[in-house]
Design a protein around this motif. Structure first.
Motif, mmCIF file in Angstrom:
data_model
loop_
_atom_site.group_PDB
_atom_site.id
_atom_site.type_symbol
_atom_site.label_atom_id
_atom_site.label_comp_id
_atom_site.label_asym_id
_atom_site.label_seq_id
_atom_site.Cartn_x
_atom_site.Cartn_y
_atom_site.Cartn_z
ATOM 1 N N GLU A 233 12.775 1.385 -0.659
ATOM 2 C CA GLU A 233 11.841 0.718 -0.014
ATOM 3 C C GLU A 233 11.976 -0.885 0.136
ATOM 4 N N SER B 156 8.924 10.295 1.557
ATOM 5 C CA SER B 156 7.623 10.873 1.644
ATOM 6 C C SER B 156 7.548 12.158 0.776
ATOM 7 N N TRP C 192 17.022 5.512 9.248
ATOM 8 C CA TRP C 192 15.630 5.173 8.444
ATOM 9 C C TRP C 192 14.804 5.974 8.257
ATOM 10 N N GLN C 193 14.592 7.009 9.456
ATOM 11 C CA GLN C 193 13.952 8.221 9.427
ATOM 12 C C GLN C 193 14.231 9.224 8.455
ATOM 13 N N GLN D 137 13.036 7.960 5.124
ATOM 14 C CA GLN D 137 11.539 7.906 5.172
ATOM 15 C C GLN D 137 11.128 9.337 4.630
#
Length: 236
Positions: free
Chosen positions: A69, A134, A126-127, A130
């Motif tokens: 991050e 998560s 980036w997705q 992510q």
């Protein structure tokens, strides 16, 4: 546009991999940091800034999650090319990376060196990160489970890199730059990943020895060392 070299020096309070003397681990990687920085300043072209992220966390999973991050935030904070390296990397020859690659790059199944080019990191990449973030597991029931799950970070970056490789028909010029010490050395490498967590030899002593040989201009000696498992095993 600026070129930033990034490394992380995190102090862990719990056991790491198969190490439980954390003061010794920290000293081990402090030496690695010194070696890494000296070699980068000597051989890596076009560095505008060096960033060493420092933090204290419980375990490797918290470290990997936090730094993923942190790198994303740094990338989005300006117009930056970012080269990330683990501390057990050593530059042994003049190296050009900044501005040489237009897309997210790493070596095959090893995320110890990663390049984030300005403008080259897509929303899709980036997705993917992510989605992995998560679902990240930072708490494990036992040390054994934590050891067997520490590759989660690597799997995440491999998933990101796979989409890039597909777009480029799995041609990866980045592979030729970084040599992994467990493989026979191939021509053209300018950096070596010394595997500081190795149980077979002292990767940080190897890192320093390789850098010293490079400073002496002894490329043949450097190659002989990398070609000889027995020589590395004597680095206790």
């Amino acid at each position: 546009m600026k070129n930033i070299l990034v490394a992380k020096f995190y102090k862990l309070t719990e056991a790491f991999f198969c190490f439980d003397d954390m003061a010794k681990v920290n000293s081990h990687y402090e030496t690695a940091l010194d070696n890494f920085l000296a070699s980068a300043k000597k051989y890596l072209y076009d560095i505008d800034k060096i960033v060493i992220h420092r933090c204290t966390v419980k375990n490797d999973q918290e470290m990997f999650l936090h730094h993923a991050e942190l790198l994303k935030d740094l990338y989005h904070s300006g117009d930056y090319n970012i080269l990330y390296c683990d501390l057990d990397i050593v530059f042994v020859k003049p190296t050009r990376i900044f501005g040489e690659f237009d897309y997210f790059s790493m070596v095959g199944n090893n995320c110890g060196v990663r390049y984030y080019p300005a403008g080259g990191m897509t929303d899709e990449l980036w997705q993917i990160q992510q989605e992995w973030v998560s679902n990240w597991q930072t708490e494990f029931a036992s040390q054994k489970e934590r050891i067997h799950n520490w590759q989660y970070e690597q799997d995440m970056y491999m998933a990101m890199h796979q989409t890039v490789l597909q777009e480029h028909k799995f041609v990866n010029a980045f592979d030729s730059i970084i040599h992994q010490v467990y493989n026979p050395p191939a021509e053209g490498f300018t950096m070596v990943h010394c595997h500081g967590t190795s149980q077979q030899f002292n990767g940080i002593k190897l890192q320093r020895r390789l850098f010293d040989l490079s400073l002496l201009g002894d490329q043949q000696g450097l190659l002989r060392l990398l070609q000889s498992p027995m020589a590395m095993h004597h680095l206790g």
